[in-house]
Design an enzyme around this catalytic site. Structure first.
Site, mmCIF file in Angstrom:
data_model
loop_
_atom_site.group_PDB
_atom_site.id
_atom_site.type_symbol
_atom_site.label_atom_id
_atom_site.label_comp_id
_atom_site.label_asym_id
_atom_site.label_seq_id
_atom_site.Cartn_x
_atom_site.Cartn_y
_atom_site.Cartn_z
ATOM 1 N N ASP A 1 -0.630 6.594 -3.393
ATOM 2 C CA ASP A 1 0.731 6.588 -2.849
ATOM 3 C C ASP A 1 0.627 6.189 -1.376
ATOM 4 O OD1 ASP A 1 3.143 7.161 -1.672
ATOM 5 O OD2 ASP A 1 3.250 9.239 -2.373
ATOM 6 N N GLN B 1 3.136 6.344 3.238
ATOM 7 C CA GLN B 1 2.909 6.644 4.657
ATOM 8 C C GLN B 1 1.680 5.942 5.221
ATOM 9 O OE1 GLN B 1 5.095 8.209 6.448
ATOM 10 N NE2 GLN B 1 6.361 9.147 4.851
#
Ligand code: PMP
Length: 407
Positions: free
Chosen positions: A201, A204
């Site tokens: 993921d 960020q």
């Protein structure tokens, strides 16, 4: 001073020129969503003003032009993440949709009762709930690797939780709440030694550092354009071509098929197989401009700049005895989460806002992580390329105000 040379870029962001309560706006919430530079705003508007039309099947010039601008972004993304092939770049709504797509199309069909999906204790809800949906539906289990007291991932704990039944691992690259940068190369190595595919993921990481999906060893990588200085409603799923080719579609509709008959349809090859319906055409085009903007600034410089601001914030907040920083792992990204004894984060956020300081307060879509650190919520200040020391000073001044009113 490292990173200080990014100061001129602040002028590229129209909203940052807007005063807030007669003060210079200190926007410290880029982890939630980044502000947009003028070039991104112009690109979206330019599409609508000059060449907008639905893409792909149009024979007329406007459609050909918008198709070309849209498809051109696959190459921009490919270079941005160093993907081997631009057919591996799937346009989606954002990281949330990408993770759900992989969960439903890649992972769910392989899950048997008793199988396991491994995540970590610092995941965003977007990397928890999709796995609960597929494990609950198949009788598989969700297994969670623990987080250490400093907010780093417990790698021994992670190793110990990889079992004979682990079918998939999904891990956040950079924690949106703690700023921890996880050792994703080590994780993919551990996983691949056991034949387990891994999703990273990157919601960020893509906005804050150079990304190389091949060096990372990822099977899937995802990020949202609204955090990489691009528009809302646009995001990227990257997946290895062999995986994408083996996956059934996630949604059905126009543009994802080769032929449709009532007896059955044939699906298009990736990436079109996963892009049902009219996409966010202008948004995707502006997404490419956001990524090119980041490239022009330089991602090494962005990371160094944001880390130097983090160091400065840590230094300035160190004098506060009753302030506790949640997440102190070495080499963190530019995110600082904290609590102050006896003052609720929401009250802090409200007073800081009156001082022109925009921070996020709450659980940051990481409720299990809040429980791990035994706090209901934190104040989170997060940096983007446009922030500077004056923003950190405004935060510290604002906290003095908080103390004088509530302390
Ligand atoms: N993962 C992480 C680490 C995030 O920070 C976010 C956004 N806050 C997401 C996933 C989900 O991204 P989006 O809401 O853009 O789909």
């Amino acid at each position: 001073r490292p990173g200080a040379d990014l100061a001129p870029y602040r002028a590229d962001f129209p909203v940052l020129q807007r005063p807030m309560n007669d003060r210079r706006l200190a926007f410290l919430d880029s982890a939630a969503s980044a502000q947009k530079p003028q070039c991104v705003i112009d690109a979206e508007r330019d599409c609508y003003e000059r060449y907008y039309a639905n893409i792909h099947r149009g024979v007329y010039q406007l459609s050909q032009q918008s198709t070309q601008a849209f498809e051109n972004v696959r190459g921009i993304v490919q270079r941005f993440i160093n993907a081997p092939d631009e057919r591996e770049v799937v346009f989606v709504r954002g990281a949330t949709e990408a993770i759900n797509l992989v969960a439903q199309s890649f992972v769910r069909p392989m899950l048997q009762p008793g199988d396991e999906v491994l995540i970590t204790g610092m995941e965003h809800h977007a990397n928890i709930v999709p796995w609960q949906l597929v494990t609950e539906a198949t009788g598989a289990h969700l297994v969670v690797a623990p987080v250490l007291d400093d907010g780093s991932l417990d790698m021994d704990g992670l190793r110990a939780r990889i079992s004979e039944r682990t079918r998939f691992i999904s891990v956040v690259h950079v924690s949106n709440t703690l700023g921890t940068i996880n050792p994703v190369e080590t994780i993919t190595e551990l996983a691949h030694a056991r034949g387990i595919p891994v999703l990273i993921d990157g919601a960020q990481s893509a906005p804050h550092m150079p990304v190389d999906v091949q060096a990372m060893g990822a099977d899937f990588y995802t990020f949202s354009a609204h955090k990489t200085y691009g528009p809302n409603g646009s995001g990227i799923l990257w997946g290895r071509l062999a995986h994408l080719q083996a996956m059934p579609p996630y949604q059905g509709g126009g543009d994802m098929i080769r032929t449709v008959r009532f007896e059955g349809s044939e699906y298009a090859e990736p990436p079109q197989r996963f892009e049902a319906g009219t996409p966010n055409i202008a948004g995707v085009i502006a997404t490419g401009v956001g990524l090119e903007y980041m490239e022009a600034v330089g991602r090494d410089r962005i990371l160094a700049h944001e880390q130097s601001l983090l160091a400065y914030a840590n230094e300035r907040l160190a004098e506060w005895d009753d302030l506790r920083v949640i997440g102190t792992a070495p080499g963190k990204a530019g995110v600082i989460s904290f609590v102050i004894d006896g003052i609720h984060p929401h009250d802090m956020g409200t007073i800081l806002d009156m001082e022109g300081v925009a921070v996020r307060v709450g659980h940051h879509c990481t409720q299990p992580l809040m429980e791990r650190f035994d706090v209901p919520a934190t104040v989170r200040a997060s940096f983007g390329l446009y922030n500077d020391r004056a923003d950190v000073d405004a935060l510290v001044d604002g906290l003095h105000k908080v103390k004088s009113l509530l302390g």
